[in-house]
Scaffold this motif. Structure first.
Motif, PDB file in Angstrom:
ATOM      1  N   ASP A   1     -11.403 -27.200  -6.371  1.00 18.98           N
ATOM      2  CA  ASP A   1      -9.974 -26.863  -6.313  1.00 18.98           C
ATOM      3  C   ASP A   1      -9.462 -26.348  -7.651  1.00 18.98           C
ATOM      4  O   ASP A   1      -8.809 -25.310  -7.715  1.00 18.98           O
ATOM      5  CB  ASP A   1      -9.142 -28.081  -5.897  1.00 18.98           C
ATOM      6  CG  ASP A   1      -9.353 -28.485  -4.451  1.00 18.98           C
ATOM      7  OD1 ASP A   1      -9.961 -27.710  -3.689  1.00 18.98           O
ATOM      8  OD2 ASP A   1      -8.908 -29.590  -4.091  1.00 18.98           O
ATOM      9  N   VAL A   2      -9.744 -27.084  -8.719  1.00 19.05           N
ATOM     10  CA  VAL A   2      -9.204 -26.730 -10.036  1.00 19.05           C
ATOM     11  C   VAL A   2      -9.797 -25.432 -10.563  1.00 19.05           C
ATOM     12  O   VAL A   2      -9.093 -24.602 -11.143  1.00 19.05           O
ATOM     13  CB  VAL A   2      -9.430 -27.881 -11.050  1.00 19.05           C
ATOM     14  CG1 VAL A   2      -9.078 -27.457 -12.463  1.00 19.05           C
ATOM     15  CG2 VAL A   2      -8.621 -29.112 -10.658  1.00 19.05           C
ATOM     16  N   LEU A   3     -11.092 -25.246 -10.354  1.00 17.96           N
ATOM     17  CA  LEU A   3     -11.761 -24.066 -10.903  1.00 17.96           C
ATOM     18  C   LEU A   3     -11.795 -22.887  -9.944  1.00 17.96           C
ATOM     19  O   LEU A   3     -12.242 -21.805 -10.306  1.00 17.96           O
ATOM     20  CB  LEU A   3     -13.195 -24.419 -11.326  1.00 17.96           C
ATOM     21  CG  LEU A   3     -13.323 -25.519 -12.380  1.00 17.96           C
ATOM     22  CD1 LEU A   3     -14.788 -25.733 -12.740  1.00 17.96           C
ATOM     23  CD2 LEU A   3     -12.488 -25.211 -13.619  1.00 17.96           C
TER      24      LEU A   3
ATOM     25  N   ALA B   1     -19.708 -26.169  -5.381  1.00 18.84           N
ATOM     26  CA  ALA B   1     -19.441 -27.480  -5.989  1.00 18.84           C
ATOM     27  C   ALA B   1     -20.238 -28.571  -5.277  1.00 18.84           C
ATOM     28  O   ALA B   1     -20.749 -29.487  -5.916  1.00 18.84           O
ATOM     29  CB  ALA B   1     -17.950 -27.785  -5.957  1.00 18.84           C
ATOM     30  N   ALA B   2     -20.356 -28.483  -3.966  1.00 14.60           N
ATOM     31  CA  ALA B   2     -21.093 -29.489  -3.199  1.00 14.60           C
ATOM     32  C   ALA B   2     -22.564 -29.534  -3.590  1.00 14.60           C
ATOM     33  O   ALA B   2     -23.218 -30.569  -3.456  1.00 14.60           O
ATOM     34  CB  ALA B   2     -20.953 -29.230  -1.705  1.00 14.60           C
ATOM     35  N   ALA B   3     -23.076 -28.418  -4.096  1.00 14.56           N
ATOM     36  CA  ALA B   3     -24.493 -28.349  -4.485  1.00 14.56           C
ATOM     37  C   ALA B   3     -24.753 -28.913  -5.883  1.00 14.56           C
ATOM     38  O   ALA B   3     -25.910 -29.022  -6.290  1.00 14.56           O
ATOM     39  CB  ALA B   3     -24.970 -26.899  -4.421  1.00 14.56           C
TER      40      ALA B   3
ATOM     41  N   ALA C   1      -9.048 -24.657 -18.633  1.00 14.88           N
ATOM     42  CA  ALA C   1      -9.362 -25.302 -17.361  1.00 14.88           C
ATOM     43  C   ALA C   1      -9.718 -26.772 -17.560  1.00 14.88           C
ATOM     44  O   ALA C   1      -9.498 -27.589 -16.662  1.00 14.88           O
ATOM     45  CB  ALA C   1     -10.499 -24.565 -16.664  1.00 14.88           C
ATOM     46  N   VAL C   2     -10.261 -27.127 -18.737  1.00 23.14           N
ATOM     47  CA  VAL C   2     -10.602 -28.531 -19.016  1.00 23.14           C
ATOM     48  C   VAL C   2      -9.352 -29.395 -18.903  1.00 23.14           C
ATOM     49  O   VAL C   2      -9.380 -30.461 -18.276  1.00 23.14           O
ATOM     50  CB  VAL C   2     -11.268 -28.686 -20.405  1.00 23.14           C
ATOM     51  CG1 VAL C   2     -11.325 -30.151 -20.820  1.00 23.14           C
ATOM     52  CG2 VAL C   2     -12.661 -28.084 -20.395  1.00 23.14           C
TER      53      VAL C   2
ATOM     54  N   GLY D   1      -6.642 -28.868 -17.173  1.00 24.70           N
ATOM     55  CA  GLY D   1      -6.271 -28.986 -15.770  1.00 24.70           C
ATOM     56  C   GLY D   1      -7.194 -29.916 -15.003  1.00 24.70           C
ATOM     57  O   GLY D   1      -6.752 -30.704 -14.172  1.00 24.70           O
ATOM     58  N   LEU D   2      -8.483 -29.834 -15.304  1.00 22.21           N
ATOM     59  CA  LEU D   2      -9.466 -30.691 -14.640  1.00 22.21           C
ATOM     60  C   LEU D   2      -9.202 -32.163 -14.964  1.00 22.21           C
ATOM     61  O   LEU D   2      -9.185 -33.017 -14.073  1.00 22.21           O
ATOM     62  CB  LEU D   2     -10.875 -30.294 -15.066  1.00 22.21           C
ATOM     63  CG  LEU D   2     -12.022 -31.105 -14.467  1.00 22.21           C
ATOM     64  CD1 LEU D   2     -12.100 -30.888 -12.960  1.00 22.21           C
ATOM     65  CD2 LEU D   2     -13.335 -30.720 -15.117  1.00 22.21           C
ATOM     66  N   LEU D   3      -8.962 -32.463 -16.236  1.00 22.61           N
ATOM     67  CA  LEU D   3      -8.730 -33.855 -16.636  1.00 22.61           C
ATOM     68  C   LEU D   3      -7.426 -34.394 -16.051  1.00 22.61           C
ATOM     69  O   LEU D   3      -7.366 -35.542 -15.603  1.00 22.61           O
ATOM     70  CB  LEU D   3      -8.738 -33.977 -18.158  1.00 22.61           C
ATOM     71  CG  LEU D   3     -10.063 -33.608 -18.833  1.00 22.61           C
ATOM     72  CD1 LEU D   3      -9.933 -33.700 -20.343  1.00 22.61           C
ATOM     73  CD2 LEU D   3     -11.206 -34.470 -18.330  1.00 22.61           C
ATOM     74  N   THR D   4      -6.400 -33.565 -16.017  1.00 20.08           N
ATOM     75  CA  THR D   4      -5.119 -33.984 -15.434  1.00 20.08           C
ATOM     76  C   THR D   4      -5.278 -34.266 -13.947  1.00 20.08           C
ATOM     77  O   THR D   4      -4.763 -35.261 -13.426  1.00 20.08           O
ATOM     78  CB  THR D   4      -4.050 -32.893 -15.659  1.00 20.08           C
ATOM     79  OG1 THR D   4      -3.883 -32.707 -17.069  1.00 20.08           O
ATOM     80  CG2 THR D   4      -2.723 -33.274 -15.033  1.00 20.08           C
ATOM     81  N   GLU D   5      -6.008 -33.402 -13.269  1.00 14.66           N
ATOM     82  CA  GLU D   5      -6.228 -33.596 -11.832  1.00 14.66           C
ATOM     83  C   GLU D   5      -7.069 -34.841 -11.574  1.00 14.66           C
ATOM     84  O   GLU D   5      -6.844 -35.569 -10.600  1.00 14.66           O
ATOM     85  CB  GLU D   5      -6.884 -32.350 -11.235  1.00 14.66           C
ATOM     86  CG  GLU D   5      -6.831 -32.287  -9.737  1.00 14.66           C
ATOM     87  CD  GLU D   5      -5.431 -32.122  -9.163  1.00 14.66           C
ATOM     88  OE1 GLU D   5      -5.270 -32.434  -7.966  1.00 14.66           O
ATOM     89  OE2 GLU D   5      -4.504 -31.701  -9.876  1.00 14.66           O
TER      90      GLU D   5
END
Length: 98
Positions: A26-28, A35-37, A55-56, A58-62
């Protein structure tokens, strides 16, 4: 009183794995199948062009929002973002220490 982190059950580990992979997709903006792989040794920062320094954040916030954890600035280092396995271990440790 110190609490001893518990080892997650297989179901809990699978749920975290699924949530984390979905969150990354979702974030990226990745294809969910990509991602599932991801496996433990799948490279993240420096390997995925979508995961840049902006993006880091956003990823950490999510991760904080979806997993209900708090990530301190001191927690963030290159190793935790190097591979999917390292990121999952980090999330697992944060969940265990809640």
């Amino acid at each position: 009183m110190n609490s001893i982190p518990t080892i997650p059950s297989e179901a809990e580990a699978a749920a975290l794995d699924s949530e984390l992979k979905g969150l990354i997709a979702d974030v990226l903006g990745l294809d969910p199948a990509q991602a599932a792989a991801f496996g433990p040794d799948s490279g993240l920062f420096g390997h995925l062009p979508e995961l840049d320094s902006m993006a880091v954040a956003g990823l950490l916030t999510e991760m904080e929002d979806r997993l209900g954890i708090v990530i301190e600035d001191d927690d963030v280092d290159g190793e935790m973002l190097e591979t999917y396995g390292a990121l999952r271990a980090f999330a697992q440790a944060k969940l265990a220490s809640r």
